[in-house]
Design a protein around this motif. Structure first.
Motif, short mmCIF file in Angstrom:
data_model
loop_
_atom_site.label_atom_id
_atom_site.label_comp_id
_atom_site.label_asym_id
_atom_site.label_seq_id
_atom_site.Cartn_x
_atom_site.Cartn_y
_atom_site.Cartn_z
N ARG A 294 0.84 -1.19 0.00
CA ARG A 294 0.00 0.00 0.00
C ARG A 294 0.88 1.26 0.00
NH1 ARG A 294 -5.42 -0.04 1.22
NH2 ARG A 294 -6.36 -2.09 1.69
N ASN A 295 0.37 2.29 -0.65
CA ASN A 295 1.05 3.60 -0.69
C ASN A 295 2.46 3.52 -1.26
OD1 ASN A 295 -1.18 5.02 0.59
ND2 ASN A 295 -0.60 3.91 2.45
N ASN A 296 2.64 2.60 -2.21
CA ASN A 296 3.96 2.39 -2.80
C ASN A 296 4.45 3.61 -3.57
OD1 ASN A 296 3.14 1.88 -5.84
ND2 ASN A 296 1.76 0.62 -4.59
N LYS A 297 3.54 4.39 -4.12
CA LYS A 297 3.95 5.56 -4.91
C LYS A 297 4.68 6.57 -4.05
CE LYS A 297 2.18 9.15 -8.01
NZ LYS A 297 1.00 9.67 -8.75
N PHE A 298 4.34 6.62 -2.75
CA PHE A 298 4.89 7.65 -1.88
C PHE A 298 6.11 7.18 -1.10
CE2 PHE A 298 0.09 7.71 -1.41
CZ PHE A 298 -0.12 8.49 -2.53
N SER A 299 6.42 5.89 -1.17
CA SER A 299 7.43 5.33 -0.27
C SER A 299 8.73 4.93 -0.94
CB SER A 299 6.86 4.11 0.47
OG SER A 299 6.42 3.12 -0.45
N ALA A 300 8.94 5.36 -2.20
CA ALA A 300 10.23 5.08 -2.86
C ALA A 300 11.35 5.81 -2.14
CB ALA A 300 10.15 5.53 -4.32
N PRO A 301 12.59 5.33 -2.24
CA PRO A 301 13.04 4.14 -2.97
C PRO A 301 12.71 2.86 -2.21
CG PRO A 301 14.88 5.14 -1.86
CD PRO A 301 13.72 6.05 -1.63
N TYR A 302 12.87 1.74 -2.89
CA TYR A 302 12.39 0.47 -2.39
C TYR A 302 13.51 -0.46 -1.93
CZ TYR A 302 8.50 2.43 -5.00
OH TYR A 302 7.54 3.29 -5.48
N GLY A 306 17.01 0.78 0.06
CA GLY A 306 16.62 1.83 -0.87
C GLY A 306 17.33 1.74 -2.21
N SER A 307 17.68 0.53 -2.62
CA SER A 307 18.51 0.36 -3.82
C SER A 307 17.74 0.47 -5.12
CB SER A 307 19.23 -0.99 -3.77
OG SER A 307 18.30 -2.05 -3.59
N PHE A 308 16.41 0.36 -5.09
CA PHE A 308 15.61 0.48 -6.31
C PHE A 308 14.80 1.77 -6.25
CE2 PHE A 308 15.56 -4.41 -6.51
CZ PHE A 308 16.72 -4.42 -7.29
N ALA A 309 15.02 2.63 -7.21
CA ALA A 309 14.40 3.96 -7.18
C ALA A 309 12.96 3.96 -7.68
CB ALA A 309 15.23 4.93 -8.00
N THR A 310 12.61 2.99 -8.54
CA THR A 310 11.29 3.00 -9.17
C THR A 310 10.63 1.64 -9.08
OG1 THR A 310 12.15 2.36 -11.35
CG2 THR A 310 12.11 4.73 -10.83
N LEU A 311 9.30 1.63 -9.27
CA LEU A 311 8.58 0.36 -9.34
C LEU A 311 9.03 -0.45 -10.54
CD1 LEU A 311 4.84 1.11 -8.41
CD2 LEU A 311 6.51 -0.24 -7.13
N ASP A 312 9.37 0.22 -11.64
CA ASP A 312 9.87 -0.50 -12.82
C ASP A 312 11.07 -1.37 -12.47
OD1 ASP A 312 8.40 1.92 -13.91
OD2 ASP A 312 8.88 0.90 -15.79
N VAL A 314 11.94 -2.48 -9.52
CA VAL A 314 11.55 -3.56 -8.61
C VAL A 314 10.95 -4.71 -9.39
CG1 VAL A 314 10.00 -4.20 -6.73
CG2 VAL A 314 11.17 -2.01 -6.66
N ILE A 315 10.06 -4.41 -10.31
CA ILE A 315 9.41 -5.46 -11.11
C ILE A 315 10.42 -6.17 -12.00
CG2 ILE A 315 7.71 -5.88 -12.92
CD1 ILE A 315 6.02 -3.65 -11.63
#
Length: 386
Positions: A294-302, A306-312, A314-315
Motif C-alpha cells: 500500500r502507498n507504494n507511490k509515496f514510499s520510494a526508494p524500495y 533503498g537500492s531500487f528507485a522506481t517500481l519499474d 523492482v518489477i
C-alpha cells in the motif's frame, strides 16, 4: 501551682472541645468517593468489512484514548527527544511520503549519522505482523519505539535524559496527567503514548478499497494487473503453441503475488508461518520483512537499502533478477516456487517474462493501492504547525 491547678480544672473542657471538633469534622465527609482517573476512549473510523476489527490488536494495558493519542502525536513530532533538539520521530517519517523519509535510501540522524536501513512506512500498524523494523528485531510496537531514541545513529539521547527533559517541560507533565492520570513521566508511559498515536494512522481509502466496496471500478489495464497479481501462472504444455516456449508461463496468466502480499494490507497471508514472513537478503546474514505494498507511490526508494528507485526496477528484479537455486531465496517466491521439481505447475525458468503490456498493467494495479488522503489527514499532521 495556681497555674497548674487552673490548667487541670480547664483540661476536661479542653478535651471536650477537642472531641466536639473531631466529631464535627467527621460529620463533614466528602460528597463522593475520590474520583478515579478516566481518559476519553478513542473511536476508530469505520473500516471496510475485509479488515479485521482493530480492537483485536489493541493491548489491554494500553487502550487507545483521545488524550493518549494527542500526547503521542506531540511526542512523535517533538525534537525534545533527540540530543541535538533537531530530530524527531517525524524527521525520518514524513506524512506526505506515507511516513517514510522523502525519497532517501537511508536516513540521517544526529551528527549526520547514516542509518542502516531505509525508513519504513508507518500506517495500519495494528495489523502489522512478523515484528517491527526491517529485520523484525522488535517483537512488539513498544519495543520498536524504545529503540530510536538512544540509538547513536538516530536520536542519540539516553532515555533517562529524555524523561528528565519531558519532566522539566512546562507542557508535558500536564499532558501526561490528562493521558495517564499522573504528572510523573516515565519511559514506559512515553512509549505508550507514541504507540497510541501510531496505531491511529489508518490507510484504507485507496482506489482498490473503493473497488472492493463497490464504489469504483478498475480500468481495463488495472484489471489486467489485478488478475496478474491475484492468480497463479499457467505453463505452456502444448508443443504446438509457439507464443512462448514449452513450460514457460503463458502470457496473461498469473504471477502469484498474493501469497506474500495478501489483502487487506498486502503483507504475507496469515497461513504463512511467522518465520516465513521474513525473506533473506541474499547474504545469508539477516532476514528481512515483507513490507506492505500500500502507498507504494509515496514510499520510494524500495527495498531495505533503498537500492531500487522506481517500481519499474523492482518489477524487473522479480521478473528476471532472482536466482531460484540460491538457498537464500524464499520458497514462496515465484522464481523458486515454480521451478521446484514435482511442483503442480513446474516452469522451465524462474523468469516471469513479463510483456511490456503486462508490466504496465501490474504497475497500474499497484497504483490503485495509493491512499492520497493519508498524506493530508489533519489528525496525523504536525500539531506544532497549527
Amino acid at each position: 501551682m495556681n497555674c497548674m491547678l487552673s490548667f487541670l480544672k480547664q483540661k476536661p473542657m479542653v478535651l471536650l472541645l477537642g472531641c466536639m471538633v473531631f466529631i464535627a469534622s467527621g460529620c463533614h465527609k466528602p460528597d463522593s468517593k475520590p474520583s478515579t482517573f478516566s481518559a476519553t476512549p478513542y473511536s476508530y473510523p469505520a473500516l471496510p468489512d475485509y479488515v479485521p476489527p482493530v480492537q483485536m490488536y489493541i493491548p489491554a494495558d494500553n487502550p487507545e484514548t483521545v488524550e493518549g493519542v494527542a500526547l503521542g502525536r506531540d511526542l512523535f513530532y517533538d525534537s525534545i527527544l533527540s540530543s541535538d533538539y533537531h530530530h524527531a520521530c517525524a524527521s525520518c517519517h514524513h506524512q506526505d511520503f506515507a511516513f517514510t523519509d522523502r525519497g532517501k535510501p537511508l536516513s540521517f540522524g544526529v551528527n549526520d549519522s547514516i542509518g542502516t536501513f531505509n525508513s519504513m512506512a508507518l500506517f495500519n500498524i495494528p495489523w502489522e505482523r512478523g515484528g517491527f523494523f526491517w529485520n523484525a528485531r522488535a517483537p512488539i510496537l513498544d519495543s520498536q519505539i524504545v529503540g530510536p531514541v538512544p540509538n547513536t545513529k538516530e536520536m542519540n539521547l539516553p532515555w533517562s535524559s529524555a524523561v528528565a527533559r519531558l519532566q522539566a517541560s512546562p507542557m508535558y507533565p500536564g499532558l501526561f496527567n490528562k493521558a495517564f492520570g499522573t504528572t510523573t513521566i516515565t519511559k514506559e508511559l512515553t512509549v505508550k503514548a507514541i504507540a497510541q498515536f501510531l496505531r491511529t494512522i489508518i490507510s484504507y481509502n485507496s482506489k482498490f478499497d473503493s473497488v472492493e466496496q463497490g464504489l469504483a471500478t478498475f480500468t481495463p489495464t488495472e484489471h489486467l494487473g489485478f488478475e496478474l497479481f491475484f492468480t497463479d501462472p499457467v505453463a505452456n504444455t502444448d508443443p504446438s503453441n509457439k507464443t512462448v516456449g514449452l513450460n514457460q508461463r503463458l502470457p496473461g496468466t498469473g504471477l502469484d503475488c498474493f501469497h506474500c502480499h495478501a489483502t487487506a494490507d498486502f503483507v504475507p497471508e496469515l497461513i504463512i508461518p511467522n518465520n516465513e514472513v521474513l525473506m533473506n537478503d541474499g547474504l545469508g546474514t539477516i532476514n528481512l520483512k515483507v513490507p506492505s505494498l500500500r502507498n507504494n507511490k509515496f514510499s520510494a526508494p524500495y527495498m531495505s537499502d533503498g537500492s531500487f528507485a522506481t517500481l519499474d526496477s523492482v518489477i524487473d528484479h522479480y521478473d528476471h533478477g532472482i536466482d531460484p537455486t540460491s538457498p537464500y531465496v524464499s520458497s514462496f517466491m515465484y522464481a523458486k516456487k515454480y521451478t521446484i521439481p514435482g511442483t503442480q505447475t513446474q516452469l522451465a525458468t524462474g523468469n516471469m517474462n513479463l510483456s511490456p503490456t503486462e508490466k504496465a498493467a501490474l504497475i497500474a494495479f499497484l497504483n490503485t493501492l495509493n491512499d492520497y488522503s493519508l498524506l493530508t489527514n489533519p489528525a496525523y499532521s504536525n500539531p506544532f504547525l497549527h
